[in-house]
Scaffold this active site. Structure first.
Site, PDB file in Angstrom:
ATOM      1  CB  SER A   1      -0.971   0.008   1.179  1.00  0.00           C
ATOM      2  OG  SER A   1      -2.080  -0.829   0.898  1.00  0.00           O
TER       3      SER A   1
ATOM      4  CE  LYS B   1      -1.413   4.097   2.407  1.00  0.00           C
ATOM      5  NZ  LYS B   1      -1.333   3.078   3.499  1.00  0.00           N
ATOM      6  CB  THR B   2       1.237   1.831   6.648  1.00  0.00           C
ATOM      7  OG1 THR B   2      -0.130   2.018   6.238  1.00  0.00           O
ATOM      8  CG2 THR B   2       1.508   2.580   7.930  1.00  0.00           C
ATOM      9  N   GLY B   3       2.448   0.170   4.464  1.00  0.00           N
ATOM     10  CA  GLY B   3       2.192  -0.886   3.487  1.00  0.00           C
ATOM     11  C   GLY B   3       2.370  -2.238   4.145  1.00  0.00           C
TER      12      GLY B   3
END
Length: 259
Positions: free
Chosen positions: A67, A203-205
């Site tokens: 993501s 932003k995370t992923g």
């Protein structure tokens, strides 16, 4: 022809990456050891063109972006007109979803905060594979490979990017140096801004790899005392539940006096 262009871009990036000084940071390495985590963390000081962090070898290794790809996906969507703005409501599709909060239509401003996969898959389908592939080459994003499935390539591969490449891409986004309109880069920066007093964008992923530990990301940039620092963390998440992505990255930033 496209393969030739991609090869030239990759060669150019390799030369840049080699020129950037790397500094191992014992305090960050100790944080990884204390948490019992396998992974890497790198901070790029844009002004000095130096990298500081833990595990240089892994920092250069590519993984699926998961993501974290929502940042370039948002930019490409805006630039192609797949969405008119980050507040245009996009349908999630009505199918069963992994997380109940994803089960409604929403704009990208909200979708990126809750990492809504179905909404961003719809956006990718609107963009289309050819436009997506062309945009990734313009962005010099990882291996720039969309494969054949336009709404899964960042989740399952073949798209991959390293932590070092993430920091280079993010520096260009943060400074408005990507080959896209400023209004669109401004919009992506706005939806990446994190709550709190620090000027932090992130932003995370989280991606699943068959037969391997899940891969977790936290990437972004921070502005401190008028200077820009981009960062990227990726870690193995063996049990799929012990999530230390953000807490570990924040501790690393704090150890450097950046947060």
């Amino acid at each position: 022809m496209i393969k030739h262009v991609i090869a030239l871009v990759l060669m150019a990036f390799g030369a840049v990456a080699q020129a950037t000084e790397w500094r191992d940071n014992p305090a960050i390495t100790q944080l990884f050891k204390k948490e019992g985590v396998t992974g890497t963390f790198v901070v790029h000081d844009v002004a000095l063109d130096t990298n500081t962090g833990h595990d240089r070898q892994r920092a250069a290794k590519r993984f699926i972006p998961a993501s974290t790809f929502k940042l370039p996906n948002s930019l490409i969507a805006l630039s192609t007109g797949a969405v008119a703005s980050v507040d245009e409501i996009v349908p999630y599709g009505g199918k069963s979803v992994a997380r109940p909060e994803w089960a409604r239509d929403m704009g990208l401003r909200e979708a990126i905060k809750m990492s809504n996969v179905p909404v961003y898959q719809e956006v990718a389908r609107r963009i289309g594979r050819e436009r997506m592939r062309s945009a990734l080459v313009r962005l010099n994003y990882g291996n720039m490979d969309t494969g054949t499935v336009v709404d899964r390539f960042w989740l399952d591969g073949p798209l991959e990017i390293s932590a070092l490449e993430q920091t280079v891409f993010l520096a260009r986004l943060a400074q408005g140096q990507l080959p896209f309109e400023n209004v669109h880069m401004d919009a992506v920066r706005a939806i990446a801004r994190q709550d709190g007093p620090a000027e932090l964008y992130a932003k995370t992923g989280w991606g699943k790899r068959p037969g391997q530990p899940d891969i977790g990301w936290w990437v972004g940039w921070i502005k401190k005392d008028g200077k820009l620092y981009t960062f990227a963390l990726n870690i193995d998440i063996p049990d799929g539940s012990n999530d230390k992505r953000v807490s570990l990255a924040k501790a690393a930033l704090q150890s450097l006096g950046l947060l």
